[in-house]
Scaffold this active site. Structure first.
Site, PDB file in Angstrom:
ATOM      1  N   ASN A  83      43.495  56.320  38.786  1.00  0.00           N
ATOM      2  CA  ASN A  83      42.033  56.298  38.649  1.00  0.00           C
ATOM      3  C   ASN A  83      41.387  56.274  40.020  1.00  0.00           C
ATOM      4  O   ASN A  83      42.076  56.246  41.035  1.00  0.00           O
ATOM      5  CB  ASN A  83      41.593  55.123  37.767  1.00  0.00           C
ATOM      6  CG  ASN A  83      42.016  53.796  38.357  1.00  0.00           C
ATOM      7  OD1 ASN A  83      41.545  53.416  39.416  1.00  0.00           O
ATOM      8  ND2 ASN A  83      42.923  53.100  37.679  1.00  0.00           N
ATOM      9  N   ASP A 116      45.496  51.103  31.386  1.00  0.00           N
ATOM     10  CA  ASP A 116      45.784  50.488  30.088  1.00  0.00           C
ATOM     11  C   ASP A 116      47.052  51.063  29.473  1.00  0.00           C
ATOM     12  O   ASP A 116      47.710  50.418  28.666  1.00  0.00           O
ATOM     13  CB  ASP A 116      44.600  50.721  29.130  1.00  0.00           C
ATOM     14  CG  ASP A 116      43.390  49.895  29.547  1.00  0.00           C
ATOM     15  OD1 ASP A 116      43.590  48.730  29.944  1.00  0.00           O
ATOM     16  OD2 ASP A 116      42.255  50.420  29.516  1.00  0.00           O
ATOM     17  N   PHE A 140      36.831  41.404  35.682  1.00  0.00           N
ATOM     18  CA  PHE A 140      35.811  42.419  35.926  1.00  0.00           C
ATOM     19  C   PHE A 140      35.669  43.243  34.652  1.00  0.00           C
ATOM     20  O   PHE A 140      36.592  43.305  33.845  1.00  0.00           O
ATOM     21  CB  PHE A 140      36.216  43.335  37.095  1.00  0.00           C
ATOM     22  CG  PHE A 140      35.663  42.890  38.417  1.00  0.00           C
ATOM     23  CD1 PHE A 140      36.164  41.759  39.038  1.00  0.00           C
ATOM     24  CD2 PHE A 140      34.629  43.589  39.037  1.00  0.00           C
ATOM     25  CE1 PHE A 140      35.651  41.324  40.253  1.00  0.00           C
ATOM     26  CE2 PHE A 140      34.107  43.171  40.238  1.00  0.00           C
ATOM     27  CZ  PHE A 140      34.612  42.039  40.857  1.00  0.00           C
ATOM     28  N   LYS A 185      34.243  40.941  26.365  1.00  0.00           N
ATOM     29  CA  LYS A 185      35.493  40.765  27.118  1.00  0.00           C
ATOM     30  C   LYS A 185      35.656  39.322  27.571  1.00  0.00           C
ATOM     31  O   LYS A 185      36.756  38.767  27.525  1.00  0.00           O
ATOM     32  CB  LYS A 185      35.509  41.697  28.345  1.00  0.00           C
ATOM     33  CG  LYS A 185      35.896  43.135  28.000  1.00  0.00           C
ATOM     34  CD  LYS A 185      35.941  44.056  29.210  1.00  0.00           C
ATOM     35  CE  LYS A 185      36.204  45.489  28.728  1.00  0.00           C
ATOM     36  NZ  LYS A 185      35.944  46.511  29.697  1.00  0.00           N
TER      37      LYS A 185
END
Ligand code: PMT
Length: 411
Positions: free
Chosen positions: A210, A279, A323, A337
């Site tokens: 990423n 993930d 985060f 979250k």
């Protein structure tokens, strides 16, 4: 610890004979790794030329408030935002009077009003000017407003007199400025931080990754160190330089990051998860480079362990800060979250591309954070990641110390 490395410092110079020492100060600030932009009043240019400071700072010198060329380069508001700290050395009696009155009639005083960076002044003047009640009153006003006052020292003066009013020597100024960035709010606390992306191999040359640069996590490591913490940084692939006195462990995959974190977390009181962890990973990574035989290629993925949840579920666990990288519904998703992962705090940021196709959150020097905890929230407005990191570390320290106090009271 050298806290000036990478810091953006505006060095304001006002009219006084001590301005010649500011040339040496500029050199030493740069030696310490600071990025220096010099702002001179007209009075200062009577003593030393802007050219000297341009050569020494490596940046154009700013002298005018209303200068079309300067505004087209870095306008005064941008300059005010750019600064991590403003140091005026030497600060004349006139400059102190203008600051005390909140005047903005030249570039330097305007910057001081327009910036929320810490402001420090190093007064330098004749001893009688210094002891004048008006100057002393101004000094007290500035002191009460939280302006950092470096000196003056006592000794022989350029005018031939001896007394109080000399500008501090350059090493003393460097020391004092460096001290501004040492908050001590996490003194002696072990802090574990993750940063950067993870790379999940497809074959020996390809991976799923990423756009994380590691900047946010590295800035947090630096800020935590400046707050007095013992910092361990577990980083995915990143070109960021390791902050001084920070222990860095390099990893590549999410599985390696998980292993490193679980080993280190036992010794940590605070865990901050700024890494952009994949993930999913390819179920099998080919040992040989994949060939393009078919029109389509399917790569089967399997879930990576959620490192943050694993740490939050450990007992006795550290204070856990996650985060949340979101492209929409920032606060709602972040609060979900926070609750689902049983975190103490979460810092949510918008990520992706802005209207001008510029990166936001990921791989950008700037960010903005919505910080949430069980019974509170605070927005940290858009700023450089180094600035935001210091703000976030202060918030974390505040909540962490509050929890500690509560635990003590209920023990
Ligand atoms: O590195 P920069 O270029 O400076 O960019 C900074 C950043 C945008 C990467 C950073 O500010 C950020 O948002 N980091 C978290 C990115 C992310 O993975 O967010 P998420 O919402 O998908 O994950 C939520 C939390 O779970 C994060 O704290 C993440 O570290 C953690 N996580 C996620 C997946 C996983 N397998 N394990 C985890 O620990």
């Amino acid at each position: 610890m050298n806290t000036l490395n990478g810091k953006h410092i505006i060095l304001g110079i006002t009219g006084g004979i001590a301005a010649y020492k500011s040339a040496e100060l500029t050199r030493r600030l740069r030696d310490a790794g600071a990025v220096v932009r010099v702002v001179m009043t007209h009075g200062a240019t009577e003593f030393v030329t802007p050219l000297t400071f341009q050569a020494l700072s490596g940046n154009p010198v700013h002298t005018e408030l209303l200068d079309e060329n300067a505004e087209a380069g870095m306008g005064h508001i941008e300059l005010a935002r750019w600064a991590d700290a403003i140091l005026i050395a030497p600060a004349s009696a006139n400059c102190m009077a203008k600051l005390a009155q909140g005047r903005a009639d030249d570039l330097l005083t305007t910057l001081c009003l327009a910036s929320d960076a810490p402001l420090a002044i190093a007064p330098a003047m004749n001893r009688i000017m210094w002891s004048n009640v008006a100057t002393q009153d101004n000094f007290n006003v500035l002191n009460q407003r939280g302006v950092h006052l470096f000196g003056p020292a006592s000794g022989a003066q350029a005018c031939g007199e001896t007394g109080e009013g000399r500008m501090l020597e350059v090493p003393e100024l460097i020391n004092a400025l460096s001290g501004l960035f040492k908050s001590g709010v996490l003194q002696g606390i072990n802090v574990l931080i993750t940063a950067g992306p993870t790379y999940e191999p497809i074959d020996p040359v390809r991976f799923i990754g990423n756009r994380s640069s590691g900047r946010m996590g590295f800035a947090l490591a630096q800020a935590a160190r400046e707050a007095g913490a013992n910092v361990t940084l577990v980083s995915g692939p990143s070109n960021e330089a390791t902050p001084e006195d920070v222990r860095r462990i390099d990893v590549e995959t999410a599985a390696q990051m998980h292993e490193a974190v679980m080993q280190q977390v036992r010794h940590s009181r605070i865990f901050i998860s700024a890494a952009a962890v994949a993930d999913y990973r390819p179920k099998t990574a080919s040992t040989k480079k994949l060939k393009k035989h078919d029109a389509e290629l399917t790569i089967e993925l399997e879930r990576n362990e959620d490192i943050l949840s694993a740490v939050a579920g450990s007992s006795p666990g550290p204070f856990v800060v996650g985060f949340a990288a979101e492209t929409e519904n920032l606060e709602t998703n972040a609060r979900t979250k926070l609750e689902n992962k049983s975190l103490d705090m979460i810092a949510a940021n918008l990520v992706g591309k802005d209207a001008n196709a510029q990166d936001i959150g990921f791989n950008s020097e700037y960010n903005a954070l919505h910080v949430l905890w069980t019974d509170g929230a605070q927005v940290l407005e858009q700023a450089r990641k180094t600035t935001l990191a210091r703000e976030l570390i202060n918030l974390v320290a505040h909540q962490f110390n509050k929890n500690r106090q509560h635990e003590k009271n209920t023990a």
